[in-house]
Design a protein around this motif. Sequence first.
Motif, PDB file in Angstrom:
ATOM      1  N   THR A 373      29.741 -29.135 -40.366  1.00 53.56           N
ATOM      2  CA  THR A 373      28.384 -28.679 -39.677  1.00 53.56           C
ATOM      3  C   THR A 373      28.341 -27.061 -39.955  1.00 53.56           C
ATOM      4  OG1 THR A 373      28.640 -30.354 -37.974  1.00 53.56           O
ATOM      5  CG2 THR A 373      27.105 -28.487 -37.506  1.00 53.56           C
ATOM      6  N   THR A 375      29.686 -25.417 -42.087  1.00 54.75           N
ATOM      7  CA  THR A 375      29.667 -24.981 -43.612  1.00 54.75           C
ATOM      8  C   THR A 375      28.090 -25.054 -43.784  1.00 54.75           C
ATOM      9  OG1 THR A 375      31.861 -25.513 -44.175  1.00 54.75           O
ATOM     10  CG2 THR A 375      30.314 -25.339 -45.868  1.00 54.75           C
ATOM     11  N   GLU A 376      27.401 -26.082 -43.563  1.00 55.54           N
ATOM     12  CA  GLU A 376      26.006 -26.670 -43.753  1.00 55.54           C
ATOM     13  C   GLU A 376      25.054 -25.737 -43.308  1.00 55.54           C
ATOM     14  OE1 GLU A 376      25.599 -30.513 -42.417  1.00 55.54           O
ATOM     15  OE2 GLU A 376      26.555 -31.457 -44.292  1.00 55.54           O
ATOM     16  N   GLU A 380      22.793 -22.961 -45.521  1.00 60.20           N
ATOM     17  CA  GLU A 380      21.240 -23.129 -45.441  1.00 60.20           C
ATOM     18  C   GLU A 380      20.693 -21.588 -45.145  1.00 60.20           C
ATOM     19  OE1 GLU A 380      18.630 -25.183 -45.481  1.00 60.20           O
ATOM     20  OE2 GLU A 380      20.161 -26.479 -46.162  1.00 60.20           O
ATOM     21  N   ALA A 395      27.690 -27.794 -53.481  1.00 58.71           N
ATOM     22  CA  ALA A 395      28.596 -28.094 -52.254  1.00 58.71           C
ATOM     23  C   ALA A 395      29.268 -29.168 -52.494  1.00 58.71           C
ATOM     24  CB  ALA A 395      27.773 -27.833 -50.849  1.00 58.71           C
ATOM     25  N   SER A 399      33.635 -35.580 -45.818  1.00 62.93           N
ATOM     26  CA  SER A 399      33.115 -36.036 -44.712  1.00 62.93           C
ATOM     27  C   SER A 399      34.289 -36.398 -43.748  1.00 62.93           C
ATOM     28  CB  SER A 399      32.021 -37.109 -44.734  1.00 62.93           C
ATOM     29  OG  SER A 399      32.655 -38.209 -45.453  1.00 62.93           O
TER      30      SER A 399
END
Length: 699
Positions: A373, A375-376, A380, A395, A399
Amino acid sequence: MQPEPKVNILLVDDKVENLLALEAILERLGENLVKATSGAEALRCLLHQDFAVILLDVQMPGMDGFETANLIRSRERSRQTPIIFLTAFSTSDQMLFKGYALGAVDYLLKPIDTNILLSKVTVFVELFKKTQAIKAQAIQLASVNAELRQSEERFRSLSTCSPVGIFEIDTTGQCKYTNPHYQAICGVSASESLTKIWLEFVHPEEQERAIAHWSSYIDQGSPEYLEDFRFLTAKGETRWVQVRSSRMLSAQGKLLGYVGTLEDITERKQAEEVRAQIIREQTARHEAEAANRMKDEFLAVLSHELRTPLTSMLGWSKILRSKKLDDKATAKALEAIERNATSQVQLIEDILDVSRIIRGQLQLNLCAVNLITVTEAALEAVRPLAEAKSIHINAILDSSVNSVCGDPARLQQVIWNLLTNAIKFTPKDGNVEVHLETVHLSNQENCELLPCGEITLSAGLAPIRFFTSSYVQIQVIDTGIGIEPDFLPKVFERFRQADSTTTRSHNGLGLGLAIVRHLVELHGGQILAESPGAGQGATFTVRFPLMPNNSTNSKSENPLYCTANRPLAGLKVLIVDDETDTRNFLAFMFEEYGAIVTAVASVDTALAILEQTKPDFLISDIGIPEQDSYNLIHKVRALPPEYGGSIPAIALTAYSREEDRLKILAAGFQQYLTKPVDPDNLIDVVTSVLKLPSSISVS
């Protein structure tokens, strides 16, 4: 082998035929027969030769046998030469007495019996030979003794005048010899020096090391020993001494003892310390000068970085005041002001973060964090920057990555900084890759790379430590300008930039990577930078310790769960140590980790406590008076399991030899630690022996 020299035999008779008869009888002896026809001639023969025996005729004209014998006995050289009188007349008692009085050893009557003559002469020949051999041995022995006296005197002079101390120790450890310089170094008399060995003069702070090294030298049979120690002399003086020793062997190779030297190297050590101090001062001066240069460069860059956006902001503000802009131009002006203001805010935040880091006031708000979370979110945030330069971001996020214990905002700052750094230094149409995965280490790799995670909450608080053999790895790989090999070791230093000149092509204060490194280390992680060289891109690798498996449940949402610092809560620990200070320290330390502690000073008390309270764990010092810990563990292991016979146990010892380790483990202890004991290491070993789940502990 040389033939044995012939012995001289003197034959004296005035008749030639008698001499020939004697010669015929005695020639079979193989000795040198010397003939004389008168007493005077016999005396001349005795001037320059020694004889084993003299056969002397009594009745001779002029000087008879008795008179000749008297003259022979008067000379020192021939005084002890055996004389056998020969006579053709029957010997009266008076003649016998006269002959023996003159030193005759025997009388033989003519005609002489051949066998008797040979027998008697042979006896004196053999006696003469043995006497000569004894004299030769005496001369040789006297020569050897003289050489020994010279050698002893030479050794005594060398030993007395030697510029170093000399000692000899036998195989039992008894000092057998010391020279005056040894006695002067140790500050003792000659007699006192033989009652102690050099180890007893080593400074108390270094004596344990000296004993361990000397014992190892003796046990291993090394050919030579060389160590430097501080000595505390009998007079209370401290001096540096270099100790050398080698084994003393017999001709058959049997160990006789050890011979060695003591050399006072105090002046040399003082000179080395002065030289080291000078080097330290020079290094500190160079570092201070470099720091001043970096500070000046940083201030110049800071001025540039602050003034540049201010120029744009002030310029557009004045234009907006004129109210002569249409809607499109106004929007462009406001966008420029906002963009430059945001840039300045980021600069100020970086400066404030560095200030907090320097003061030790950067704090973490810890909880279980999902790095996918984080990293995402960072991806963004930087995507507009990448799109502006047509940089493609790829990327690859696993998971299955487990949570880490950390501050989500600071972790996002780490990843955002690495991404913006990669985008800044990557030219248009370049590529940036982000990899997120879990890495599992072998035991050896775990020791070398990431033995544990240690999270620092804030200044003044003890860090939190994770025991883990796995970690989460984040890699940011770019195709940018790369890093020069000589700058690579400095890339994470504060205020460092590869190009700090006014002509540099990239903006920034050079603080981002320094902040990243500090944040990563606060989270118990590691960061590495790699680059093949200029123009070949760079790879930044970050590793964070994983949360314990049992910490990923709903409790992990509570930040306090991550900072649990009592991994031994409820564990009953029995401590055995006769030293009060050590016993109190260990008790306090285990109580801090949540354990219920009973501390005792003797083996008997420990056994009683073991039966009464049935503790979960035993910590015992080896060296306890009266009954040591070997006796304790033997008695414990003899108990049934329900009475504590299988209790896990750790030994504490000041001995570190391999045989000590084997003896301790063979006695029944699961593990041992050498003194001085590191608290963290002790708790690690307790956790390992008890096979507790991976947990967090206060360092």
